[in-house]
Design a protein around this motif. Structure first.
Motif, PDB file in Angstrom:
ATOM      1  N   ASN A 128       0.819  -1.223   0.000  1.00  0.00           N
ATOM      2  CA  ASN A 128       0.000   0.000   0.000  1.00  0.00           C
ATOM      3  C   ASN A 128       0.849   1.267   0.000  1.00  0.00           C
ATOM      4  N   ASP A 129       2.168   1.137  -0.225  1.00  0.00           N
ATOM      5  CA  ASP A 129       3.077   2.286  -0.213  1.00  0.00           C
ATOM      6  C   ASP A 129       3.050   3.048   1.104  1.00  0.00           C
ATOM      7  N   SER A 130       2.760   2.345   2.188  1.00  0.00           N
ATOM      8  CA  SER A 130       2.601   3.025   3.466  1.00  0.00           C
ATOM      9  C   SER A 130       3.886   2.885   4.280  1.00  0.00           C
ATOM     10  N   PRO A 131       4.537   4.020   4.616  1.00  0.00           N
ATOM     11  CA  PRO A 131       5.816   3.914   5.325  1.00  0.00           C
ATOM     12  C   PRO A 131       5.651   3.284   6.704  1.00  0.00           C
ATOM     13  N   SER A 169       6.906   2.364  10.643  1.00  0.00           N
ATOM     14  CA  SER A 169       7.735   2.747  11.781  1.00  0.00           C
ATOM     15  C   SER A 169       7.361   1.843  12.939  1.00  0.00           C
ATOM     16  N   ILE A 170       8.241   1.808  13.931  1.00  0.00           N
ATOM     17  CA  ILE A 170       7.996   0.958  15.100  1.00  0.00           C
ATOM     18  C   ILE A 170       6.673   1.355  15.772  1.00  0.00           C
ATOM     19  N   ARG A 171       6.475   2.685  15.911  1.00  0.00           N
ATOM     20  CA  ARG A 171       5.271   3.156  16.599  1.00  0.00           C
ATOM     21  C   ARG A 171       4.012   2.701  15.867  1.00  0.00           C
ATOM     22  N   LYS A 172       4.083   2.794  14.531  1.00  0.00           N
ATOM     23  CA  LYS A 172       2.935   2.404  13.722  1.00  0.00           C
ATOM     24  C   LYS A 172       2.628   0.916  13.887  1.00  0.00           C
ATOM     25  N   LYS A 183      14.226  -3.445  10.953  1.00  0.00           N
ATOM     26  CA  LYS A 183      15.216  -3.751   9.923  1.00  0.00           C
ATOM     27  C   LYS A 183      15.249  -5.259   9.644  1.00  0.00           C
ATOM     28  N   LYS A 193      14.331  -1.786   3.581  1.00  0.00           N
ATOM     29  CA  LYS A 193      14.406  -1.228   4.931  1.00  0.00           C
ATOM     30  C   LYS A 193      13.920   0.216   4.880  1.00  0.00           C
ATOM     31  N   PRO A 194      13.359   0.726   5.985  1.00  0.00           N
ATOM     32  CA  PRO A 194      12.936   2.126   6.005  1.00  0.00           C
ATOM     33  C   PRO A 194      14.143   3.018   5.720  1.00  0.00           C
ATOM     34  N   ALA A 195      13.946   4.036   4.865  1.00  0.00           N
ATOM     35  CA  ALA A 195      15.089   4.839   4.424  1.00  0.00           C
ATOM     36  C   ALA A 195      14.769   6.314   4.455  1.00  0.00           C
ATOM     37  N   SER A 196      15.823   7.104   4.445  1.00  0.00           N
ATOM     38  CA  SER A 196      15.700   8.550   4.302  1.00  0.00           C
ATOM     39  C   SER A 196      16.028   8.893   2.855  1.00  0.00           C
ATOM     40  N   CYS A 197      16.135  10.208   2.536  1.00  0.00           N
ATOM     41  CA  CYS A 197      16.358  10.580   1.141  1.00  0.00           C
ATOM     42  C   CYS A 197      17.822  10.448   0.747  1.00  0.00           C
ATOM     43  N   LYS A 199       0.845   0.257  17.007  1.00  0.00           N
ATOM     44  CA  LYS A 199      -0.565   0.664  17.011  1.00  0.00           C
ATOM     45  C   LYS A 199      -1.402  -0.168  16.043  1.00  0.00           C
TER      46      LYS A 199
END
Lengths: 102, 411
Positions: free
Chosen positions: A57-60, A62-65, A87, A97-101, A68
């Motif tokens: 779903n292209d949904s980033p 995170s641990i918090r997400k 990771k 893996k979650p990434a920055s720009c 929840k």
């Protein structure tokens, strides 16, 4: 780059993450988990399936997400995939893996 | 008479007002733009304010100065969007009907998402710089701070301008050097990601910056809480990082009005088609800038490229033609590295930032992914370009909407 795992050839990046999710299957997931010294239980698979759905779903992520999500709480997520759970779980699930720009 | 409503007169909304005003017939279309505040803030300036590089007046101007004559600007609070009946409910009770809605309500920090972040130490030794007030309070703190452990921290992704916290760490190194107290300051950069840099080419090209500036990096840190009593941040794995001054980027969320309207994901970002910028739920709702959930950076340049593509798509939508799935995630950003230097990065959904020349292939004059004084001049000049060209929807010469592959070292 190519690598052979679970009897098939897949493309991975420098850090071993799959670059083409279409090449992933559960046998590859099990093999990648074994490399991280993990034996996957049905609870692991529930979490991995959730991560894959969010990825599609292209949904980033995170641990918090994930905490929840109702699928797993953060404490259990750390128990299932110790140290750096997002990771590790991403690699096994065949997603980036979650990434920055940069 | 039909009506286009634009929610939010920040960077993205203001650009759309200017584009659509030029493109649509005033006899057929009324264009209204709504914001709850009178001032437009140049948000890239929040990075410079804490270090006394910019003054508040450099970064605040009246919204009205950037909205073209012929577009109605309403300074009012929005309660919610009612997509099924195509109207926006205002807090004052008014209902504004629309034919096409453009959501450009941006993103906000949500420190309340992290336990203890707004505790005893908030604004004493815990600061943000993603709001004007946060940035100003931090400036005042830094002016008097005598040194200690500075922790620059990112709570979770996605955040607006993902590279800003790293730039903050670089600028802090320069700032304390210039104050001759660098030896009294430890700088630690704490990220939930696997590194300060996460892309292979950028890591190779830029890792040396962290070493040269003596910035210590803590990776894979998923914060659970801020411990105000012991002045440390604690992650879900039990890791503890002590601080004397914590500069944090809290969770970023879309506006609450998105949640009230039932249009958002769990972070109040609006599910949006990443190529066309049409909302996934409603055909006549379009979304751009920081308010979308697309995996492009939340950055001015992205809003700029999106605005050019969305303008075309709105014309197509009005004409009943199929939309162009053209947006490629293009972003182009200057990255401050301190000591009067900066980098330039250019990337999109599929291409990571690489080395090369920009904007003219093989010529430059700007070099990609390399530190230079010229890039720093570019970053400072960007403020002028922002106020005088970008907001007004003027096309920037030589800079194309789609990322160019020529002149770049992808191999």
């Amino acid at each position: 780059m190519d690598r052979n795992i679970a009897g098939v050839t897949i493309q991975v990046n420098e850090e071993g993450y799959l670059t083409n999710f279409a090449q992933w299957n559960t046998a590859i997931g099990d093999a990648l988990a074994a490399e991280a010294d993990l034996a996957l239980t049905p609870r692991h698979w529930e979490v991995l399936n959730y991560l894959q759905t969010e990825f599609k779903n292209d949904s980033p992520l995170s641990i918090r997400k994930i905490g929840k999500s109702g699928v797993v709480d953060i404490k259990e997520f750390y128990q299932l995939f110790p140290t750096a759970p997002l990771k590790t779980a991403s690699k096994i699930a065949g997603i980036p893996k979650p990434a920055s720009c940069i | 008479m039909k009506r286009i409503l634009i929610l939010g007169a920040g960077t993205a909304g203001t650009m759309m007002a200017n584009h659509l005003h030029k493109e649509l017939s005033p006899n057929q279309w009324e264009i209204d733009i709504i914001d709850e505040q009178e001032e437009h803030y140049y948000q890239p300036g929040y990075l410079f304010l804490p270090f006394d590089i910019y003054e508040p007046e450099d970064i605040i101007k009246p919204i009205r100065d950037f909205i073209p004559h012929g577009v109605n600007l309403l300074i009012e609070k929005i309660d919610r969007i009612v997509p099924r009946e195509q109207y926006v409910q205002m807090e004052n009770g008014d209902r504004l009907r629309y034919d096409i809605l453009i959501i450009a309500t941006g993103t906000k920090i949500a420190p309340e998402e992290t336990e203890g972040m707004q505790g005893e130490e908030w604004k004493k030794s815990v600061f943000d710089f993603y709001t004007f007030n946060g940035s100003l309070d931090l400036r005042n703190k830094l002016r008097e701070w005598q040194g200690g452990r500075l922790v620059v921290h990112v709570t979770e992704m996605p955040i607006k301008c993902p590279v800003a916290p790293l730039e903050f760490a670089f600028l802090a190194d320069s700032y304390f050097k210039n104050k001759h107290i660098r030896d009294k300051v430890e700088i630690t950069y704490v990220t939930p990601l696997s590194g300060a840099f996460t892309k292979p080419k950028a890591t190779t090209a830029l890792q040396h910056l962290l070493d040269e500036k003596h910035i210590h990096v803590e990776t894979d840190f998923a914060i659970e809480r801020v411990d105000n009593e012991n002045k440390m941040i604690v992650d879900y794995g039990g890791r503890e990082i002590p601080f004397d001054l914590l500069v944090t980027v809290p969770t970023n969320k879309g506006d609450d009005l998105i949640a009230r309207s039932g249009l958002g994901d769990d972070l109040n970002f609006v599910p949006t088609d990443k190529g066309t910028l049409q909302s996934k739920a409603w055909q006549n709702i379009f979304v751009l800038g920081d308010a979308t959930n697309i995996a492009a950076s939340k950055a001015v340049s992205v809003a700029h490229f999106e605005a050019e593509i969305l303008t075309e798509n709105i014309k197509r939508f009005i004409a009943g033609e199929p939309l162009n799935a053209e947006f490629d995630g293009h972003a182009n950003c200057f990255v401050e590295t301190g000591n009067g230097k900066a980098l330039l990065i250019d990337f999109n959904y599929t291409h990571e930032p690489v080395e090369g020349t920009f904007p003219l292939p093989g010529v430059g004059p700007l070099r990609l992914l390399k530190e230079s004084r010229l890039n720093h001049m570019g970053k400072l000049a960007f403020r002028w370009i922002y106020w005088n060209m970008l907001l007004k929807g003027t096309h920037i010469p030589f800079v194309s909407t789609h990322m160019q592959e020529a002149g770049k070292e992808f191999a």
